[in-house]
Design an enzyme around this catalytic site. Structure first.
Site, PDB file in Angstrom:
ATOM      1  N   SER A   1       0.847  -1.187   0.000  1.00 29.28           N
ATOM      2  CA  SER A   1       0.000   0.000   0.000  1.00 29.28           C
ATOM      3  C   SER A   1       0.876   1.229   0.000  1.00 29.28           C
ATOM      4  CB  SER A   1      -0.922   0.010   1.215  1.00 29.28           C
ATOM      5  OG  SER A   1      -0.176   0.346   2.365  1.00 29.28           O
ATOM      6  N   LYS A   2       0.263   2.305  -0.484  1.00 29.55           N
ATOM      7  CA  LYS A   2       0.974   3.581  -0.515  1.00 29.55           C
ATOM      8  C   LYS A   2       1.415   3.927   0.900  1.00 29.55           C
ATOM      9  CE  LYS A   2      -2.415   4.945  -3.895  1.00 29.55           C
ATOM     10  NZ  LYS A   2      -3.598   5.738  -4.175  1.00 29.55           N
ATOM     11  N   ARG A   3       0.481   3.682   1.825  1.00 30.16           N
ATOM     12  CA  ARG A   3       0.756   4.053   3.209  1.00 30.16           C
ATOM     13  C   ARG A   3       1.943   3.289   3.783  1.00 30.16           C
ATOM     14  NH1 ARG A   3      -4.567   3.150   5.758  1.00 30.16           N
ATOM     15  NH2 ARG A   3      -5.246   3.448   3.633  1.00 30.16           N
TER      16      ARG A   3
END
Ligand code: GLU
Length: 477
Positions: free
Chosen positions: A253-255
């Protein structure tokens, strides 16, 4: 026989750059359309103003273009359903929300955030699921008055009773009890639609036949199906593709800092290798083949061969595929592709280097490191063992002296003969050729490995090679 009615879409939210997981969704939608001779639409879902990161739409489109995932309709190319950016379609969503309210399938709600929070706390205290209690449904006339007085209001979907089910093209049969599903907000108090309203309205108006998206949206699909039914529209087919996990088995994920796909380009990964590696995240051809060109993937890809279990991204597999795709490049393509990684070199220089490099690159970026000793000066680092391991001083001297003598005598003209001659020097002294040659690697390239040393000397030329050998010889005393 191509089925022209297949219309897929990729609907990214501009909340960050694309990582392997999000590109995988785009790729499967693209391959489904291309396989069927259909169309793919790109639509930017930017109605969530809080999560919006300016500039990321451009980055997303650049990534798709760089990977060769073209689109038939969408930003930059336009199309019959323009605009393809949701923030430019707000009036359409409002009109559709009003239609739902007028038809009794949705209702206005003026409950304040404080009331909703208290309601949820009370539900939790009784171990009940937290769901809107439909207080406003029973008082619509009053709510209309409150709205007229300027009170903030949202539109909620009236989730019907019963069961919602569908045959997912990846998951198989999926079913939900509607009683487990909240009355979803469709229009927010700022007049913006939620994802759920916008996605259904657009997929319908844009005539999408196959919704291919990440399986994190499965809980939303019953809400979407209720919306299709409320509008009286046929629903598209759904294919929910499983998550992509990193090597640590955590969701990419980007996060969690998953790398932007464009960065792989800067490192010298090829779009065709990335597309190949991403296609194999959850899809297999059903036979032994693992190396595919994008054209072969378009021909072979079908959703029924997508696995419903999570796929794990293996960087090693990407490296292997990248090396294979590099070796399949023509010399002209490599001359072009290496320009960025060998800055300041002429086409001719790159053409000469390619036979030395081709088998030795995992990424095009490796060329920078491998060619550094040939394009610049070398420093014989003190931490590089010299003479190298397993080679005695006298053998090292013999290797260098033999090499210098052979070069003086025109040895670089016939490289296979020079190789044999030098191999014999080590062997006659009981040192394995592989070890003895390391003397020359360190002398000429400054490291014990790298490009093939005889070809490297031929590239450097007689004078430069002799000079490096002399300097190394001096270090041996
Ligand atoms: N905008 C959503 C996302 O970025 C797309 C979900 C869908 O494809 O329906 O994840």
């Amino acid at each position: 026989m191509p089925d022209a009615r297949v219309r897929t879409r990729f609907a990214p939210s501009p909340t960050g750059a694309l990582h392997f997981g999000s590109v995988r969704t785009a790729l499967f939608a693209w391959l489904t359309a291309r396989h069927a001779g259909g169309d793919i639409i790109v639509r930017i879902e930017d109605t969530d103003q809080e999560r919006y990161i300016p500039g990321t739409e451009a980055l997303i489109l650049e990534t798709l273009s760089w990977l060769g995932l073209d689109w038939n309709e969408g930003p930059e190319v336009g199309g019959p359903h323009d605009p393809y950016i949701q923030s430019l379609r707000i009036a359409i969503y409002r009109e559709h929300a009003n239609t739902l309210v007028a038809g009794g399938n949705a209702y206005w709600c003026t409950c304040t955030p404080a009331r909703l929070a208290a309601m949820r706390d009370a539900q939790r205290a009784q171990s009940k699921p937290t769901r809107y209690d439909r207080r406003c449904l029973a008082r619509q006339a009053e709510v209309a008055q409150e709205r007229a007085n300027g009170m903030a209001a949202v539109v909620r979907l009236l989730m019907p009773e019963g069961v919602t089910e569908w045959d997912d093209l990846v998951r198989g049969h999926v079913s939900f009890n509607n009683s487990d599903i909240d009355d979803q907000i469709l229009l927010k108090s700022d007049g913006f639609p939620t994802y759920h309203l916008a996605v259904v309205v657009d997929d319908h108006l844009m005539e999408v036949s196959h919704v291919i998206r990440s399986d994190e949206w499965i809980p939303s699909t019953p809400k979407h199906l209720a919306l299709y039914a409320a509008f009286g529209w046929d629903a598209p087919s759904f294919a929910h593709v499983p998550a992509v996990l990193g090597p640590d088995h955590q969701k990419l994920s980007k996060r969690r800092g998953a790398r932007n796909v464009l960065e792989y380009g800067e490192l010298g990964y090829l779009p065709s290798a990335i597309v190949n590696a991403i296609a194999l995240l959850g899809w297999s051809s059903g036979d032994e083949q693992e190396v595919f060109t994008p054209e072969e993937l378009c021909e072979r890809f079908t959703l029924d061969r997508v696995n419903s279990a999570a796929a794990i991204f293996d960087p090693k597999r990407l490296d292997d595929l990248n090396g294979i795709h590099i070796r399949r490049m023509s010399t002209d393509e490599l001359v072009e592709g290496l320009e960025f990684h060998l800055p300041g070199t002429s086409k001719e220089t790159r053409r000469q280097l390619i036979p030395l490099l081709r088998e030795r690159m995992v990424t095009l970026g490796d060329a920078t490191r491998l060619c550094a000793p040939l394009l610049g000066e070398i420093t014989l680092d003190a931490d590089v063992e010299f003479p190298p391991k397993k080679v005695d001083q006298a053998t090292a001297v013999a290797m260098i002296d033999a090499c210098m003598a052979a070069i003086e005598a025109g040895g670089l003209e016939d490289q296979p003969a020079l190789l044999e001659q030098l191999r014999a020097v080590g062997e006659s002294r009981g040192v394995k050729a592989r070890d003895a040659f390391r003397v020359l690697y360190v002398a000429v390239l400054g490291t014990a490995a790298g490009l093939p040393v005889i070809e490297a000397m031929a590239f450097l030329g007689k004078e430069k090679s002799l000079q490096r050998l002399r300097e190394a010889r001096a270090r041996l005393g």
